[in-house]
Design a protein around this motif. Structure first.
Motif, PDB file in Angstrom:
ATOM      1  N   SER A 184       2.117   6.258  -2.969  1.00 24.49           N
ATOM      2  CA  SER A 184       2.750   7.497  -3.411  1.00 24.49           C
ATOM      3  C   SER A 184       2.682   7.651  -4.928  1.00 24.49           C
ATOM      4  N   GLN A 185       2.393   6.575  -5.638  1.00 19.97           N
ATOM      5  CA  GLN A 185       2.299   6.648  -7.087  1.00 19.97           C
ATOM      6  C   GLN A 185       0.872   6.911  -7.555  1.00 19.97           C
ATOM      7  N   LEU A 186      -0.078   7.007  -6.629  1.00 19.68           N
ATOM      8  CA  LEU A 186      -1.470   7.212  -7.021  1.00 19.68           C
ATOM      9  C   LEU A 186      -1.678   8.572  -7.673  1.00 19.68           C
ATOM     10  N   ARG A 187      -1.091   9.581  -7.099  1.00 16.10           N
ATOM     11  CA  ARG A 187      -1.294  10.936  -7.601  1.00 16.10           C
ATOM     12  C   ARG A 187       0.038  11.691  -7.550  1.00 16.10           C
ATOM     13  N   SER A 188      -0.055  12.967  -7.764  1.00 10.26           N
ATOM     14  CA  SER A 188       1.165  13.770  -7.761  1.00 10.26           C
ATOM     15  C   SER A 188       1.752  13.832  -6.349  1.00 10.26           C
ATOM     16  N   ARG A 189       2.986  14.294  -6.247  1.00  9.32           N
ATOM     17  CA  ARG A 189       3.663  14.356  -4.954  1.00  9.32           C
ATOM     18  C   ARG A 189       3.037  15.385  -4.025  1.00  9.32           C
ATOM     19  N   ARG A 190       2.309  16.333  -4.597  1.00  8.28           N
ATOM     20  CA  ARG A 190       1.682  17.359  -3.755  1.00  8.28           C
ATOM     21  C   ARG A 190       0.472  16.816  -3.011  1.00  8.28           C
ATOM     22  N   TRP A 191      -0.109  15.745  -3.507  1.00  6.87           N
ATOM     23  CA  TRP A 191      -1.295  15.172  -2.881  1.00  6.87           C
ATOM     24  C   TRP A 191      -0.858  14.185  -1.816  1.00  6.87           C
ATOM     25  N   ARG A 192      -1.201  14.425  -0.576  1.00  7.32           N
ATOM     26  CA  ARG A 192      -0.814  13.547   0.532  1.00  7.32           C
ATOM     27  C   ARG A 192      -2.032  12.760   0.992  1.00  7.32           C
ATOM     28  N   PRO A 193      -2.083  11.469   0.689  1.00 10.45           N
ATOM     29  CA  PRO A 193      -3.245  10.686   1.103  1.00 10.45           C
ATOM     30  C   PRO A 193      -3.259  10.485   2.612  1.00 10.45           C
ATOM     31  N   ALA A 194      -4.446  10.447   3.160  1.00  8.65           N
ATOM     32  CA  ALA A 194      -4.589  10.210   4.593  1.00  8.65           C
ATOM     33  C   ALA A 194      -4.279   8.746   4.890  1.00  8.65           C
ATOM     34  N   PRO A 195      -3.764   8.465   6.068  1.00 14.59           N
ATOM     35  CA  PRO A 195      -3.505   7.061   6.410  1.00 14.59           C
ATOM     36  C   PRO A 195      -4.815   6.274   6.475  1.00 14.59           C
ATOM     37  N   LEU A 196      -4.761   5.053   6.006  1.00 20.61           N
ATOM     38  CA  LEU A 196      -5.956   4.217   6.013  1.00 20.61           C
ATOM     39  C   LEU A 196      -6.051   3.487   7.347  1.00 20.61           C
ATOM     40  N   ALA A 197      -6.801   4.051   8.244  1.00 21.57           N
ATOM     41  CA  ALA A 197      -6.985   3.439   9.556  1.00 21.57           C
ATOM     42  C   ALA A 197      -8.455   3.104   9.741  1.00 21.57           C
ATOM     43  N   ASN A 198      -8.728   1.906  10.220  1.00 19.87           N
ATOM     44  CA  ASN A 198     -10.096   1.480  10.486  1.00 19.87           C
ATOM     45  C   ASN A 198     -10.122   0.887  11.882  1.00 19.87           C
ATOM     46  N   GLU A 199     -10.646   1.635  12.822  1.00 20.78           N
ATOM     47  CA  GLU A 199     -10.653   1.181  14.205  1.00 20.78           C
ATOM     48  C   GLU A 199     -11.647   0.055  14.434  1.00 20.78           C
ATOM     49  N   GLU A 200     -12.628  -0.090  13.534  1.00 23.23           N
ATOM     50  CA  GLU A 200     -13.643  -1.126  13.716  1.00 23.23           C
ATOM     51  C   GLU A 200     -13.120  -2.507  13.336  1.00 23.23           C
ATOM     52  N   LEU A 201     -12.076  -2.557  12.549  1.00 24.96           N
ATOM     53  CA  LEU A 201     -11.554  -3.827  12.067  1.00 24.96           C
ATOM     54  C   LEU A 201     -10.429  -4.314  12.967  1.00 24.96           C
ATOM     55  N   GLU A 202     -10.564  -5.535  13.431  1.00 22.61           N
ATOM     56  CA  GLU A 202      -9.462  -6.168  14.158  1.00 22.61           C
ATOM     57  C   GLU A 202      -8.764  -7.101  13.182  1.00 22.61           C
ATOM     58  N   PRO A 203      -7.472  -6.936  12.971  1.00 24.62           N
ATOM     59  CA  PRO A 203      -6.793  -7.761  11.983  1.00 24.62           C
ATOM     60  C   PRO A 203      -6.826  -9.240  12.372  1.00 24.62           C
ATOM     61  N   THR A 204      -6.971 -10.076  11.353  1.00 27.94           N
ATOM     62  CA  THR A 204      -6.991 -11.518  11.566  1.00 27.94           C
ATOM     63  C   THR A 204      -5.568 -12.009  11.788  1.00 27.94           C
TER      64      THR A 204
END
Length: 78
Positions: free
Chosen positions: A25-45
């Protein structure tokens, strides 16, 4: 105390609610809503595999150092 930090309410001055902010939330202004970082190809270790990897790497490094010093690979230059 300033009105910027405390706004008037029915019971007097009350502090603004604490806003929970993450680093995203500190990356840009409050008006900019970043998309969730989802990667379906990666299985968490799993934690167990991660710990086993680092412990194994540390053990291998230790063995290499002990063997290297034992056979004289590392040591004073004669």
């Amino acid at each position: 105390m300033s009105l910027k930090l405390y706004r008037p309410g029915p019971d007097g001055l009350e502090p603004n609610p604490v806003e929970v902010r993450t680093w995203r939330s500190q990356l840009r202004s409050r008006r900019w809503r970043p998309a969730p970082l989802a990667n379906e190809e990666l299985e968490p270790t799993s934690n167990r595999m991660a710990v086993l990897f680092w412990v194994g790497l540390a053990a291998l490094t230790f063995v290499l150092l002990v063997v290297g010093y034992g056979i004289g690979f590392w040591g004073p230059i004669a």
